[in-house]
Scaffold this active site. Structure first.
Site, PDB file in Angstrom:
ATOM      1  N   GLN A   4    -102.924  55.818  68.523  1.00  0.00           N
ATOM      2  CA  GLN A   4    -102.785  54.508  67.878  1.00  0.00           C
ATOM      3  C   GLN A   4    -104.101  53.780  68.115  1.00  0.00           C
ATOM      4  O   GLN A   4    -104.388  53.368  69.231  1.00  0.00           O
ATOM      5  CB  GLN A   4    -101.598  53.742  68.483  1.00  0.00           C
ATOM      6  CG  GLN A   4    -101.555  52.262  68.134  1.00  0.00           C
ATOM      7  CD  GLN A   4    -101.537  51.995  66.637  1.00  0.00           C
ATOM      8  OE1 GLN A   4    -100.863  52.669  65.875  1.00  0.00           O
ATOM      9  NE2 GLN A   4    -102.311  50.998  66.193  1.00  0.00           N
ATOM     10  N   PRO A  12     -95.330  52.455  69.317  1.00  0.00           N
ATOM     11  CA  PRO A  12     -95.197  51.024  69.624  1.00  0.00           C
ATOM     12  C   PRO A  12     -95.044  50.107  68.413  1.00  0.00           C
ATOM     13  O   PRO A  12     -94.673  48.943  68.568  1.00  0.00           O
ATOM     14  CB  PRO A  12     -96.501  50.700  70.358  1.00  0.00           C
ATOM     15  CG  PRO A  12     -97.494  51.702  69.835  1.00  0.00           C
ATOM     16  CD  PRO A  12     -96.696  52.948  69.575  1.00  0.00           C
ATOM     17  N   GLY A  17     -93.949  49.354  64.109  1.00  0.00           N
ATOM     18  CA  GLY A  17     -93.058  49.781  63.041  1.00  0.00           C
ATOM     19  C   GLY A  17     -93.729  50.896  62.273  1.00  0.00           C
ATOM     20  O   GLY A  17     -93.158  51.956  62.026  1.00  0.00           O
ATOM     21  N   GLY A  18     -94.969  50.620  61.909  1.00  0.00           N
ATOM     22  CA  GLY A  18     -95.730  51.635  61.202  1.00  0.00           C
ATOM     23  C   GLY A  18     -97.201  51.373  61.415  1.00  0.00           C
ATOM     24  O   GLY A  18     -97.588  50.281  61.827  1.00  0.00           O
ATOM     25  N   MET A  19     -98.006  52.397  61.205  1.00  0.00           N
ATOM     26  CA  MET A  19     -99.458  52.226  61.256  1.00  0.00           C
ATOM     27  C   MET A  19    -100.028  52.920  60.039  1.00  0.00           C
ATOM     28  O   MET A  19     -99.775  54.107  59.811  1.00  0.00           O
ATOM     29  CB  MET A  19    -100.020  52.799  62.555  1.00  0.00           C
ATOM     30  CG  MET A  19    -101.539  52.659  62.662  1.00  0.00           C
ATOM     31  SD  MET A  19    -102.073  50.918  62.625  1.00  0.00           S
ATOM     32  CE  MET A  19    -103.658  51.077  61.800  1.00  0.00           C
ATOM     33  N   GLU A  20    -100.815  52.142  59.315  1.00  0.00           N
ATOM     34  CA  GLU A  20    -101.252  52.557  57.983  1.00  0.00           C
ATOM     35  C   GLU A  20    -102.408  53.546  58.016  1.00  0.00           C
ATOM     36  O   GLU A  20    -103.391  53.378  57.303  1.00  0.00           O
ATOM     37  CB  GLU A  20    -101.629  51.314  57.188  1.00  0.00           C
ATOM     38  CG  GLU A  20    -102.816  50.496  57.737  1.00  0.00           C
ATOM     39  CD  GLU A  20    -102.456  49.437  58.756  1.00  0.00           C
ATOM     40  OE1 GLU A  20    -101.393  49.542  59.393  1.00  0.00           O
ATOM     41  OE2 GLU A  20    -103.254  48.502  58.915  1.00  0.00           O
ATOM     42  N   HIS A  26     -94.694  48.285  53.177  1.00  0.00           N
ATOM     43  CA  HIS A  26     -95.763  47.573  53.889  1.00  0.00           C
ATOM     44  C   HIS A  26     -96.933  48.512  54.198  1.00  0.00           C
ATOM     45  O   HIS A  26     -98.084  48.209  53.875  1.00  0.00           O
ATOM     46  CB  HIS A  26     -95.193  46.964  55.181  1.00  0.00           C
ATOM     47  CG  HIS A  26     -96.209  46.233  56.001  1.00  0.00           C
ATOM     48  ND1 HIS A  26     -96.372  44.865  55.910  1.00  0.00           N
ATOM     49  CD2 HIS A  26     -97.128  46.673  56.894  1.00  0.00           C
ATOM     50  CE1 HIS A  26     -97.356  44.505  56.723  1.00  0.00           C
ATOM     51  NE2 HIS A  26     -97.825  45.582  57.338  1.00  0.00           N
ATOM     52  N   GLU A  27     -96.620  49.639  54.800  1.00  0.00           N
ATOM     53  CA  GLU A  27     -97.708  50.560  55.182  1.00  0.00           C
ATOM     54  C   GLU A  27     -98.417  51.106  53.945  1.00  0.00           C
ATOM     55  O   GLU A  27     -99.633  51.272  53.938  1.00  0.00           O
ATOM     56  CB  GLU A  27     -97.166  51.705  56.047  1.00  0.00           C
ATOM     57  CG  GLU A  27     -96.403  51.263  57.300  1.00  0.00           C
ATOM     58  CD  GLU A  27     -97.100  50.201  58.126  1.00  0.00           C
ATOM     59  OE1 GLU A  27     -98.342  50.195  58.154  1.00  0.00           O
ATOM     60  OE2 GLU A  27     -96.411  49.362  58.733  1.00  0.00           O
ATOM     61  N   HIS A  72    -100.937  48.739  52.564  1.00  0.00           N
ATOM     62  CA  HIS A  72    -102.190  48.757  53.324  1.00  0.00           C
ATOM     63  C   HIS A  72    -103.208  49.727  52.726  1.00  0.00           C
ATOM     64  O   HIS A  72    -104.399  49.631  53.038  1.00  0.00           O
ATOM     65  CB  HIS A  72    -101.919  49.178  54.767  1.00  0.00           C
ATOM     66  CG  HIS A  72    -101.618  48.047  55.700  1.00  0.00           C
ATOM     67  ND1 HIS A  72    -102.436  46.948  55.827  1.00  0.00           N
ATOM     68  CD2 HIS A  72    -100.592  47.853  56.573  1.00  0.00           C
ATOM     69  CE1 HIS A  72    -101.926  46.132  56.748  1.00  0.00           C
ATOM     70  NE2 HIS A  72    -100.802  46.647  57.203  1.00  0.00           N
ATOM     71  N   GLU A 103    -103.171  41.769  57.112  1.00  0.00           N
ATOM     72  CA  GLU A 103    -101.716  41.695  57.206  1.00  0.00           C
ATOM     73  C   GLU A 103    -101.071  40.694  56.249  1.00  0.00           C
ATOM     74  O   GLU A 103     -99.974  40.931  55.748  1.00  0.00           O
ATOM     75  CB  GLU A 103    -101.297  41.400  58.645  1.00  0.00           C
ATOM     76  CG  GLU A 103    -101.686  42.509  59.624  1.00  0.00           C
ATOM     77  CD  GLU A 103    -101.098  43.874  59.264  1.00  0.00           C
ATOM     78  OE1 GLU A 103    -100.174  43.938  58.436  1.00  0.00           O
ATOM     79  OE2 GLU A 103    -101.587  44.886  59.818  1.00  0.00           O
ATOM     80  N   ASP A 107    -105.417  41.958  70.290  1.00  0.00           N
ATOM     81  CA  ASP A 107    -103.958  42.045  70.198  1.00  0.00           C
ATOM     82  C   ASP A 107    -103.306  40.665  70.260  1.00  0.00           C
ATOM     83  O   ASP A 107    -102.229  40.461  69.705  1.00  0.00           O
ATOM     84  CB  ASP A 107    -103.412  42.890  71.356  1.00  0.00           C
ATOM     85  CG  ASP A 107    -103.106  44.305  70.911  1.00  0.00           C
ATOM     86  OD1 ASP A 107    -103.618  44.696  69.839  1.00  0.00           O
ATOM     87  OD2 ASP A 107    -102.369  45.001  71.627  1.00  0.00           O
ATOM     88  N   TYR A 142     -99.372  37.630  59.358  1.00  0.00           N
ATOM     89  CA  TYR A 142     -98.482  38.251  58.377  1.00  0.00           C
ATOM     90  C   TYR A 142     -97.856  37.197  57.453  1.00  0.00           C
ATOM     91  O   TYR A 142     -98.029  37.237  56.239  1.00  0.00           O
ATOM     92  CB  TYR A 142     -97.354  39.005  59.089  1.00  0.00           C
ATOM     93  CG  TYR A 142     -97.788  40.222  59.864  1.00  0.00           C
ATOM     94  CD1 TYR A 142     -97.581  41.499  59.351  1.00  0.00           C
ATOM     95  CD2 TYR A 142     -98.398  40.111  61.110  1.00  0.00           C
ATOM     96  CE1 TYR A 142     -97.954  42.636  60.069  1.00  0.00           C
ATOM     97  CE2 TYR A 142     -98.777  41.244  61.829  1.00  0.00           C
ATOM     98  CZ  TYR A 142     -98.553  42.497  61.299  1.00  0.00           C
ATOM     99  OH  TYR A 142     -98.932  43.614  61.997  1.00  0.00           O
ATOM    100  N   LYS A 154     -92.273  45.088  68.598  1.00  0.00           N
ATOM    101  CA  LYS A 154     -91.607  44.019  67.860  1.00  0.00           C
ATOM    102  C   LYS A 154     -90.214  43.741  68.425  1.00  0.00           C
ATOM    103  O   LYS A 154     -89.734  42.613  68.370  1.00  0.00           O
ATOM    104  CB  LYS A 154     -91.502  44.431  66.386  1.00  0.00           C
ATOM    105  CG  LYS A 154     -90.709  43.474  65.547  1.00  0.00           C
ATOM    106  CD  LYS A 154     -90.532  43.984  64.128  1.00  0.00           C
ATOM    107  CE  LYS A 154     -89.603  43.031  63.382  1.00  0.00           C
ATOM    108  NZ  LYS A 154     -89.462  43.374  61.981  1.00  0.00           N
TER     109      LYS A 154
HETATM  110 ZN   LIG Z   1     -99.465  45.806  58.503  1.00  0.00          ZN
END
Ligand SMILES: [Zn+2]
Length: 644
Positions: free
Chosen positions: A169, A300, A302-305, A329-330, A333, A352, A410, A418, A592
């Site tokens: 990540q 960690p 929801g998603g990572m694009e 969402h992803e 991105h 975001e 972070d 967002y 989250k």
């Molecule tokens: Zn995002």
């Protein structure tokens, strides 16, 4: 097809083309990279979270050659970097964190002098290399077993229980813990990789696979990937595990552990439709394939694009396709964030906010306005909660353009980026009309494709192409106030869901008559979340028991509904829900959900603190550093309890 053979046949059948640059050994002259993306030079584009000085020397291409050692939880090998510089005898400055640097060499294999500076806890250590005439260098290194980007899972932490697993990540500034490069979103780089891993495991990356994996010495297979578009380094990603693949369309598919494949593919059946919807809104998808890697529960986010390969939490597998907005969402991105990228983390909202807005437009196109309006309205609730959480309308961190000096990026990753970002774009849409706004956005993504962007750059572009000196329009929009001032401007557009009007009425009536199973049986998960969040925060045990029965809350598999219920339960110290809470926190590591639940526990005084300490001590080892980095500040554990 849903066998592992399918992975070989379908996923990369179309791969072909030149590999010459990727194959060049470091001894050959550096070929010019296919594309060199610009680096912005204005003061607003200065990235305070990178040591790099791209004006002196910048990396244009990263070539990784790494072996994944599951026994020592390290990756070891080389990063060969192509460098551009017009300075005489330049020093190249790279970002590293916890890397063991063994040597730095030029293309002929001669050692180059380098210095590794003392480590800053957030930024890591600057690695400075005296280049002389070298424009291709090779860094020999090993990652640390506690590299923050890499999570090494034991077989017990996977669904299959047989094989270990590794995933990375990179966002925001963690790529430097496994790749020594200029780790700034404003310095885009093409990359290629040769990765060796145990033969039984599949290696996937956020790029295009080159050919078939080869069996090599030591019971390993070797995999090759490349990304020919210049990308921000936080988008270089890897996953290694016992993976199966199922195609979901001509250019879409999903990877996950074999035992989870059928359920995962079922959940993501609309993926191809979503890509088509996104393209119909803002132009062609430029990355080739769009696949998902659904990870073990400790992921960690929801998603990572990650380009071509979104990494996603298994908490989206609700069983009823009710959480697919996360995929929208992803996917969004792929335009906002990956195509046009925040040049620094101070402008995280450019990634975001645009994406949340775009996500909702995809949801509208695929599932209709009734549903997308519910999601937008829930977003408005999240925005109000974020403003409150950050200290109210005057709080500096409610600005879109953030001041992150001296802080971990972070810290800027709140719902302001967002939801206030998306609300800003909705306000523009409402002011200038959807047609003009969509046409502008489509051109905007085109004009700035594969480039970094700043808030100031976006505003300048928007003024040039839309406002065009119209003082009345400028006044009506209030662009600068939106981006640079705290709080929420008066022209903010709030999408009201009609469906929620009924839900809110029911919630208000709960105190008098409770709720029946018949009344809730047709509610969507969005309606259930809204209802739970609109109930009075203080309820009696009897009321909570009645609610749990009517809504079958203890059996909920939808993670958003489950989270909303557990928040309410914790706020009332409702003991019958505690096994569920314990199970939820042990079963996934998505920040989250994990962070707010621990915050809520701690807010309950000694009762909650004791519980939080016990649960966190038990679960912490299973969470990714992104999650523990946040929860550590809320639930202080003794070092022994952290397993250090
Ligand atoms: Zn995002």
């Amino acid at each position: 097809m849903n066998t592992r053979i399918a992975l070989m046949l379908v996923a990369f059948a179309a791969v072909a083309g030149c590999q010459s640059r990727d194959k060049s050994p470091p001894g050959t002259a550096a070929a010019a990279p296919a594309t060199v993306a610009p680096v912005l030079t204005g003061p607003d584009a200065k990235d305070i979270h990178s040591y790099a000085d791209p004006a002196v020397a910048r990396v244009t291409h990263v070539q990784l050659d790494l072996t994944a050692h599951f026994d020592t939880r390290t990756m070891q090998g080389t990063a060969t970097l192509d460098v551009l510089s017009s300075v005489q005898d330049p020093k190249l400055t790279l970002d590293t964190r916890k890397l063991k640097i063994e040597a730095v060499r030029d293309a002929a294999g001669h050692d180059l002098p380098f210095q590794l500076a003392a480590a800053d806890p957030v930024m890591g250590s600057a690695l400075q290399v005296s280049l002389g005439g070298a424009r291709r260098i090779q860094v020999l290194y090993t990652t640390s077993p506690d590299a923050d980007a890499l999570q090494w899972l034991s077989p017990a932490q996977t669904a299959g229980k047989q094989q270990p697993y590794l995933f990375s990540q990179g966002e925001a500034i963690l790529t430097r813990t496994w790749v020594p490069t200029q780790d700034s979103p404003g310095i885009r780089q093409t990359w290629s990789a040769t990765i060796r891993a145990p033969e039984a495991l599949t290696v996937v990356m956020s790029g295009e696979r080159i050919g078939e994996p080869k069996v090599v010495a030591g019971g390993q297979r070797e995999w090759q990937y490349r990304m020919e578009h210049p990308v921000a380094p936080y988008l270089i990603a890897i996953g290694i595990g016992d993976l199966a693949f199922q195609s979901l369309g001509t250019r879409t598919g999903v990877y996950t552990e074999p035992s989870r494949l059928a359920a995962t593919a079922y959940e993501l059946a609309d993926l191809e439709k979503m890509v088509a919807a996104a393209e119909s809104l803002y132009g062609s998808y430029r990355w080739g394939r769009y696949d998902l890697l659904v990870l073990p529960p400790s992921f960690p986010f929801g998603g990572m694009e990650n380009p071509r390969l979104t990494f996603a939490t298994p908490t989206i597998i609700a069983g009823d396709r009710s959480l697919v907005s996360l995929v929208a969402h992803e996917l969004a991105h792929s335009w906002s964030g990956n195509l046009v990228t925040n040049a620094t983390w101070a402008d995280y909202w450019l990634n975001e906010g645009f994406t949340d807005y775009f996500e909702n437009r995809i949801m509208e196109r695929v599932y209709g306005a009734r549903f997308s309006n519910m999601l937008a309205d829930l977003g408005w609730d999240d925005l109000q909660a974020a403003i409150k959480d950050l200290g109210g309308l005057q709080a500096a961190d409610t600005r879109l353009h953030l001041d992150l000096a001296g802080r971990d990026p972070d810290d800027g990753m709140t719902d302001i980026a967002y939801q206030k970002g998306a609300t800003f774009l909705r306000t523009i849409e409402a002011t200038i009309g959807r047609e003009q706004w969509d046409a502008y956005l489509r051109d905007y993504f085109d004009r700035h494709a594969f480039q970094p962007q700043t808030s100031a750059g976006f505003l300048k572009d928007f003024r040039e192409h839309v406002v065009k000196g119209d003082a009345a329009l400028e006044q009506k929009l209030g662009l600068d106030a939106w981006v640079y001032e705290p709080g929420l401007p008066a022209n903010a557009v709030h999408i009201h869901s009609e469906a929620f009007a009924e839900i809110d009425k029911s919630a208000a009536a709960f105190a008098h008559g409770g709720i029946t199973a018949a009344a809730v049986k047709d509610w969507t998960s969005a309606e259930r979340v809204r209802y739970l969040n609109r109930l009075p925060r203080k309820l009696s045990n009897q009321q909570l028991a009645q609610l749990a029965t009517a809504m079958n809350l203890e059996a909920q598999r939808n993670s958003e509904v489950r989270f909303a219920w557990l928040q309410l339960a914790v706020a009332n110290r409702y003991a019958p829900a505690l096994p569920n809470l314990e199970d939820f926190l042990a079963s996934m590591g998505r920040r989250k959900f994990v962070l707010p639940l621990f915050k809520s526990l701690v807010a309950q005084g000694e009762w909650g603190k004791a519980l939080a300490t016990r649960l966190y001590a038990a679960d912490r080892a299973g969470y990714h550093s992104v999650t523990t980095g946040s929860v550590d500040k809320v639930v202080p554990l003794a070092a022994a309890a952290k397993g250090q």
